[in-house]
Write an enzyme that holds these catalytic residues in place. Structure first.
Site, short mmCIF file in Angstrom:
data_model
loop_
_atom_site.label_atom_id
_atom_site.label_comp_id
_atom_site.label_asym_id
_atom_site.label_seq_id
_atom_site.Cartn_x
_atom_site.Cartn_y
_atom_site.Cartn_z
N ASP A 51 -6.32 -20.71 -55.53
CA ASP A 51 -6.88 -19.49 -54.95
C ASP A 51 -5.76 -18.71 -54.26
OD1 ASP A 51 -9.34 -20.35 -55.77
OD2 ASP A 51 -9.95 -21.11 -53.81
N ARG A 52 -6.00 -17.44 -54.06
CA ARG A 52 -5.00 -16.60 -53.40
C ARG A 52 -4.55 -17.19 -52.06
NH1 ARG A 52 -7.06 -10.91 -51.44
NH2 ARG A 52 -8.15 -12.34 -50.05
#
Length: 282
Positions: A129-130
């Protein structure tokens, strides 16, 4: 980059590509139509009869990406002619999208390849995920990507979680389903897909803990949802956190979720060496 093999037996070219060179059927077919399968420097079809001593070469040219290269900091944990492992910082996307073509890990890695004169492509084998940080493993061409994708990767994460888990170590066996659209979030749901996480408490502090997490399955947001399910959301998690965990995160100065892809272990597809990589984060 190119693959090369010197035949020690007789047989059809396709059998050498599949067996000795471990090439996927998809890649073999693509290169066949591009006439990029060579025996002794001459393009040949997959049914060509190879003799002992013949030299098989396969160039692995990669198409130009649609996104631009960029300069930027890159924490390299391991690199050779086939793979690259880096420590991704929090807040960085792995790959460009239609709405954003710059500022991602792919842009920076492509810039690094160009700067170092490597005709390599961006093929992520692990995705984060970011706001999750830590190890991202990349293949430099589609052949290596296919080989590693078919092999097991042993991954562990570390996280700082609110409170303390119920036992020093154990399993979280709880199915996960997606919330109704347009939400992209997940939740524990008896009708969801089977989902299993192993955990071990490493240290306990005042109001929070450091835990090791091993995802046995690989569902979207699995670790974040499972920790929240036990009442111990990951600190700094804006989607699955509680008011209490968010307040503690703010007090500790955490502005993003404290989840790190900490270790990665696998067998190198070309050298057969066992590699154990460890993030320098968290």
């Amino acid at each position: 980059m190119q693959l090369q093999h010197i035949a020690t037996r007789a047989g059809r070219l396709s059998s050498f590509l599949r067996e000795e060179m471990e090439m996927s059927a998809g890649l073999m077919n693509r290169l066949k139509w591009q006439e990029k399968l060579f025996v002794n420097g001459v393009p040949r079809h997959t049914d060509y009869a190879v003799a002992p001593g013949d030299v098989i070469t396969v160039p692995l040219d990669e198409p130009e990406p649609e996104y631009p290269p960029e300069e930027g900091p890159l924490e390299i944990l391991y690199e050779d002619d086939h793979i690259l492992a880096v420590d991704k910082p929090a807040g960085m996307l792995i790959h460009p999208s239609r709405s954003r073509l710059t500022g991602t890990l792919a842009n920076i890695v492509l810039g690094y390849y160009q700067k170092t004169g490597q005709a390599s492509a961006f093929h992520p084998l692990t995705r984060l995920d970011r706001d999750t940080f830590g190890i991202v493993l990349l293949a430099k061409n589609s052949h290596i990507h296919a080989l590693i994708s078919a092999a097991p990767l042993e991954k562990t994460y570390e996280a700082l979680v609110y409170g303390c888990l119920p036992r020093q170590e154990g399993q979280i066996d709880a199915p996960i389903a997606r919330l109704p659209l347009p939400s992209l979030l997940r939740r524990v749901d008896p009708q969801g897909k089977p989902c299993l996480t192993e955990y071990r408490v490493m240290e306990t502090y005042d109001g929070y803990s450091r835990v090791s997490l091993t995802p046995v399955t690989g569902r979207t947001h699995q670790l974040r949802v499972h920790c929240a399910h036990l009442g111990c959301p990951i600190l700094g998690d804006p989607q699955y956190g509680t008011e209490e965990s968010q307040a503690l995160s703010a007090a500790l100065g955490y502005t993003y979720q404290q989840l790190c892809a900490k270790t990665l272990a696998f067998s190198h597809p070309m050298t057969k060496e066992f590699l154990f990589l460890k993030s320098k984060c968290l």
